[in-house]
Scaffold this motif. Structure first.
Motif, PDB file in Angstrom:
ATOM      1  N   ILE A   1       0.861  -1.174   0.000  1.00 44.44           N
ATOM      2  CA  ILE A   1       0.000   0.000   0.000  1.00 44.44           C
ATOM      3  C   ILE A   1       0.901   1.228   0.000  1.00 44.44           C
ATOM      4  N   GLY A   2       0.643   2.163  -0.908  1.00 48.32           N
ATOM      5  CA  GLY A   2       1.402   3.402  -0.953  1.00 48.32           C
ATOM      6  C   GLY A   2       0.642   4.496  -0.227  1.00 48.32           C
ATOM      7  N   VAL A   3       1.370   5.337   0.494  1.00 49.86           N
ATOM      8  CA  VAL A   3       0.783   6.466   1.221  1.00 49.86           C
ATOM      9  C   VAL A   3       1.616   7.692   0.881  1.00 49.86           C
ATOM     10  N   ARG A   4       0.950   8.791   0.474  1.00 44.13           N
ATOM     11  CA  ARG A   4       1.686  10.004   0.116  1.00 44.13           C
ATOM     12  C   ARG A   4       0.925  11.253   0.538  1.00 44.13           C
ATOM     13  N   ASP A   5       1.647  12.352   0.596  1.00 43.57           N
ATOM     14  CA  ASP A   5       1.082  13.658   0.927  1.00 43.57           C
ATOM     15  C   ASP A   5       0.320  14.171  -0.291  1.00 43.57           C
ATOM     16  N   SER A   6      -0.958  14.479  -0.117  1.00 43.97           N
ATOM     17  CA  SER A   6      -1.772  14.925  -1.254  1.00 43.97           C
ATOM     18  C   SER A   6      -1.324  16.283  -1.795  1.00 43.97           C
ATOM     19  N   LYS A   7      -0.675  17.080  -0.957  1.00 42.56           N
ATOM     20  CA  LYS A   7      -0.212  18.399  -1.404  1.00 42.56           C
ATOM     21  C   LYS A   7       1.106  18.320  -2.168  1.00 42.56           C
ATOM     22  N   ARG A   8       1.852  17.227  -1.987  1.00 43.54           N
ATOM     23  CA  ARG A   8       3.171  17.081  -2.626  1.00 43.54           C
ATOM     24  C   ARG A   8       3.307  15.678  -3.217  1.00 43.54           C
ATOM     25  N   PRO A   9       2.454  15.324  -4.144  1.00 40.30           N
ATOM     26  CA  PRO A   9       2.445  13.953  -4.667  1.00 40.30           C
ATOM     27  C   PRO A   9       3.716  13.549  -5.410  1.00 40.30           C
ATOM     28  N   ASN A  10       4.464  14.500  -5.899  1.00 40.28           N
ATOM     29  CA  ASN A  10       5.688  14.172  -6.637  1.00 40.28           C
ATOM     30  C   ASN A  10       6.895  13.952  -5.739  1.00 40.28           C
ATOM     31  N   ASP A  11       6.726  14.096  -4.433  1.00 38.50           N
ATOM     32  CA  ASP A  11       7.839  13.919  -3.496  1.00 38.50           C
ATOM     33  C   ASP A  11       8.038  12.462  -3.076  1.00 38.50           C
ATOM     34  N   GLY A  12       7.316  11.547  -3.669  1.00 34.68           N
ATOM     35  CA  GLY A  12       7.463  10.141  -3.322  1.00 34.68           C
ATOM     36  C   GLY A  12       6.368   9.670  -2.373  1.00 34.68           C
ATOM     37  N   HIS A  13       6.494   8.434  -1.943  1.00 36.95           N
ATOM     38  CA  HIS A  13       5.480   7.858  -1.059  1.00 36.95           C
ATOM     39  C   HIS A  13       6.110   6.855  -0.101  1.00 36.95           C
ATOM     40  N   LEU A  14       5.386   6.586   0.949  1.00 35.69           N
ATOM     41  CA  LEU A  14       5.739   5.574   1.935  1.00 35.69           C
ATOM     42  C   LEU A  14       5.097   4.273   1.489  1.00 35.69           C
ATOM     43  N   THR A  15       5.823   3.172   1.571  1.00 34.51           N
ATOM     44  CA  THR A  15       5.285   1.875   1.184  1.00 34.51           C
ATOM     45  C   THR A  15       5.108   1.015   2.427  1.00 34.51           C
TER      46      THR A  15
END
Length: 62
Positions: free
Chosen positions: A28-42
């Motif tokens: 499951i990927g989790v990311r900041d909706s305001k900065r979607p291009n900064d990557g995500h937590l898996t």
């Protein structure tokens, strides 16, 4: 597979702190909706379920 990111129906568009989640291949990927291009937590599905439960139980200081 292209991930489909989604926000909770409970999130607001009024500057609130929102995250997006997506089902990835086996995680499951989790990311900041305001900065979607900064990557995500898996997270594994088990880790995501545990995190979600801690949030629901108000255990985390958010």
């Amino acid at each position: 597979m292209i991930p489909v990111w989604r926000k909770s129906r409970r999130s607001t568009n009024q500057g609130g702190a929102c995250v997006e989640v997506a089902k990835l291949a086996a995680t499951i990927g989790v990311r900041d909706s305001k900065r979607p291009n900064d990557g995500h937590l898996t997270l594994s599905p088990e880790q995501f379920a545990a995190l979600s439960q801690r949030i629901k139980d108000n255990i985390l200081d958010l």
